[in-house]
Enzyme design. Structure first.
Site, PDB file in Angstrom:
ATOM      1  N   ASP B 106       0.878  -1.180   0.000  1.00 53.22           N
ATOM      2  CA  ASP B 106       0.000   0.000   0.000  1.00 53.22           C
ATOM      3  C   ASP B 106       0.911   1.225   0.000  1.00 53.22           C
ATOM      4  O   ASP B 106       2.065   1.135   0.402  1.00 53.22           O
ATOM      5  CB  ASP B 106      -0.917   0.027   1.226  1.00 53.22           C
ATOM      6  CG  ASP B 106      -2.185   0.849   0.978  1.00 53.22           C
ATOM      7  OD1 ASP B 106      -3.290   0.309   1.157  1.00 53.22           O
ATOM      8  OD2 ASP B 106      -2.079   2.036   0.587  1.00 53.22           O
ATOM      9  N   ASN B 186      -9.231   0.829  -6.971  1.00 60.46           N
ATOM     10  CA  ASN B 186      -9.271   1.486  -8.273  1.00 60.46           C
ATOM     11  C   ASN B 186      -8.914   0.520  -9.397  1.00 60.46           C
ATOM     12  O   ASN B 186      -8.299  -0.524  -9.193  1.00 60.46           O
ATOM     13  CB  ASN B 186      -8.339   2.710  -8.282  1.00 60.46           C
ATOM     14  CG  ASN B 186      -6.888   2.304  -8.158  1.00 60.46           C
ATOM     15  OD1 ASN B 186      -6.225   1.992  -9.149  1.00 60.46           O
ATOM     16  ND2 ASN B 186      -6.380   2.268  -6.924  1.00 60.46           N
ATOM     17  N   CYS B 252     -16.176  11.524  -3.531  1.00 59.85           N
ATOM     18  CA  CYS B 252     -15.963  10.919  -2.217  1.00 59.85           C
ATOM     19  C   CYS B 252     -16.881   9.720  -2.096  1.00 59.85           C
ATOM     20  O   CYS B 252     -18.090   9.850  -1.957  1.00 59.85           O
ATOM     21  CB  CYS B 252     -16.252  11.921  -1.105  1.00 59.85           C
ATOM     22  SG  CYS B 252     -16.205  11.174   0.528  1.00 59.85           S
TER      23      CYS B 252
END
Lengths: 409, 409
Positions: B106, B186, B252
């Site tokens: 990450d 994503n 968001c």
């Protein structure tokens, strides 16, 4: 020989080290007494999209069209009975969602043997579960109010106190809690919660995980309307799996963080849907991990239920339903966001257990969807009554007698 | 004027206070450097039923007849890509189950805005996610080996390093990891994992949660055998819910600890079933929280897949299948504990979306069970190729070109 200058230098060094240690403690640990070292309390939930806003991703549920009024969550109180593998994660999820108040009940201590479930950490071993949980939860979200009770709800005095806190422990002291969640691991405690909620007319949700760790369920119980815990024995998914969901004395039950995490997740999801009015609230949702099978169903209250207060709540519910004009009934149902799907289970299971095996395992069973059976059968009413030497008029029995009867079951 | 005696007294006081502070840090916090203050390492998993045994409830899975050889879990390495709402809980569950080694990837920092999901705590805000996760996970279970990488896997250099660690970062250095879990948020990162796993022939599992926080899925991908991420666009449950599962820039996304907890739970359950050989490993399992609907399905690899290595793995798989005598095929399938149910979805959905709406929302779609549609449609091959000014021979394109092409999609 040490000089004054050398000693002064040593004092300064030690003072600096001490400050650093104290700062480090507050910066790193999750057990800091001084809550101002964590995030400050927040008066009003904001939807502002900034990294420092702990509620931005929850308030986004409004913009996404899922929840109409997310802030309402701060007005609700939820009681969690049992802070173990399911209850601790349940409490953490509600805390992170910003629930108004949590009332926690448990009498166990944290043990290293609990480390195969989420939430508790090895350094908490020996602490009471409610104490350790409150400590961690407060540091996660200081906006939540906590009330903890470190006792066994099934003893006489504690049961009375438990009833009192359910009926008067809401955010506004004197008002009842909004929901009771049963996250206990034994029959006696479930029956105590059932008895209390039937008497108080308190809506609650049941949860359970099987002894073999690979199945679980949640269930919504509305006294008088849906089956209570005494109306029907707990249902279990019986495809390929051991039927026993009840913790037996002396048996070391298996458990998995996965199954308990899923059960806590679907439980709190049902709580959010119920409290915030979105989606379809499930009456019963099972989880069979071996086959990734999730049965749903609903069950009406049993007019012959052995619980006196359940029967009383059923009469009350019938009376109210009869009084209500037809149109109003439909509207209220829509408001409650509960969809009744009495016969549309919507799920099929390719069972590897034959019908005969299912029948043999569960005895006479109610009309259930394929793949579901009961965990145990209820003894015939006459037999149970005569065995216990009781009269048929057991509806007037005292709480004490009820508790004694429970223990005999 | 301070005397030497006074100074010496002050030094002793400060030394004592410092010792106390350090002891307190180690006793209370979960961030202690000195691991001997937590539980000692355990050489061999024991099934002994005592409160001090962190593995007793896991080893009980053997006695319950669920898992044949639970200790085998210590021999496996799992890579978790993305340590956010799903990845962090995934890593915690695997840690508590006693996995051999975890490799975490990450490049994000912990923010207060992440506090609506499980795992991270406010005092960790500002730390890198992999660093904070390793700290907490080590203190939960010191028996697990950790390797962390604080970088974005989609940049050229990092992607090369990522491929290297997947193919050589197993418990036995030089051996590949046993499973890669995608817990990213994503499209670009998912495509990078897909590209790497296709090239390496590495089995992996995908996971995802929708932008509106109320649906998610997990998917098992066996290169050459099942559909890869490029074979078909990600599937989403389309009943009443927005189809977009991809994180869009500047939006968001909403998120809930419940949905992410359930997705992590079903993901790690699938990992345990796959590694330890019990139950039925799911190829695809969806979670629609609004209606408590859990679709399952499986999809074969697409012979026209745009990924060169996917097509190569498909040829390899076909060759091996053809070479294998009929009997052997059946046996191996049983060993893998994967049940092929090509046409038995076993699930029905009462959709409130009409067929026309579904069609309009998803464009030309593969033959999917009712209630499932694709999140987006793949551009026609000719169009995409000509728009990018590429030759038909795009199977020979470099990794760089592939990454650039991905970004354009």
């Amino acid at each position: 020989m040490t000089t004054v200058e050398e000693l002064k230098l040593r004092v300064r060094e030690l003072e600096n080290e001490l400050i650093k240690c104290k700062q480090k403690r507050c910066a790193e640990e999750d057990a800091c007494d001084n809550l101002t070292h964590h995030r400050p309390r927040i008066d009003k939930m904001s939807a502002e999209v900034v990294d420092s806003n702990p509620y931005s991703r929850l308030m986004a549920l409004k913009r996404m069209g899922i929840v109409e009024d997310y802030e309402k969550i701060r007005t609700y109180t939820v009681a969690v009975v049992g802070v173990g593998g399911v209850g601790s994660v349940t409490a953490e999820m509600l805390t992170r969602c910003g629930i108004g108040k949590l009332v926690l009940f448990d009498y166990d201590k944290v043990e290293l043997a609990n480390m195969n479930r989420l939430f508790f950490q090895p350094h908490q071993a020996g602490l009471s579960k409610v104490e350790a949980a409150e400590h961690t939860l407060r540091s996660i979200n200081p906006d939540v109010m906590f009330e903890t009770h470190n006792y066994n709800i099934t003893t006489m005095d504690n049961f009375t106190h438990f009833m009192d806190r359910i009926s008067r422990g809401g955010l506004q002291e004197g008002k009842p809690v909004d929901l009771v969640l049963s996250c206990v691991d034994n029959f006696e405690a479930r029956m105590a919660i059932n008895t209390a909620c039937n008497e108080l007319g308190q809506i609650w949700m049941e949860s359970g995980v099987s002894e073999n760790a690979v199945s679980g369920h949640i269930q919504l119980i509305i006294p008088g309307e849906t089956a209570c815990f005494a109306c029907a024995p707990p249902l279990v998914v019986a495809a390929n799996i051991d039927e026993k969901t009840l913790k037996r004395e002396g048996v070391c039950a298996a458990s998995l963080p996965t199954t308990m995490g899923v059960v806590a997740g679907i439980l709190v999801q049902n709580v959010l849907k119920y409290l915030l009015g979105f989606g379809t609230v499930s009456y019963y949702l099972g989880y069979n991990a071996m086959q990734d099978f999730f049965p749903t169903m609903s069950m009406k209250a049993n007019p012959q239920c052995s619980d006196h207060y359940c029967r009383k709540q059923q009469e009350e519910y019938k009376r109210k339903e009869a009084e209500r004009p037809k149109q109003e009934v439909v509207e209220e149902k829509e408001e409650e966001q509960i969809v009744h799907e009495d016969n549309e289970w919507g799920i099929e299971l390719v069972s590897e257990v034959t019908e005969e095996e299912l029948k043999a395992a569960s005895g006479p069973k109610p009309d259930l969807p394929e793949g579901i059976t009961v965990a145990y059968t209820i003894p015939e009413k006459e037999e149970a009554a005569s065995a216990a030497g009781e009269t048929v008029e057991e509806t007037e029995q005292s709480l004490e007698e009820l508790m004694a009867q429970m223990k005999r079951i």
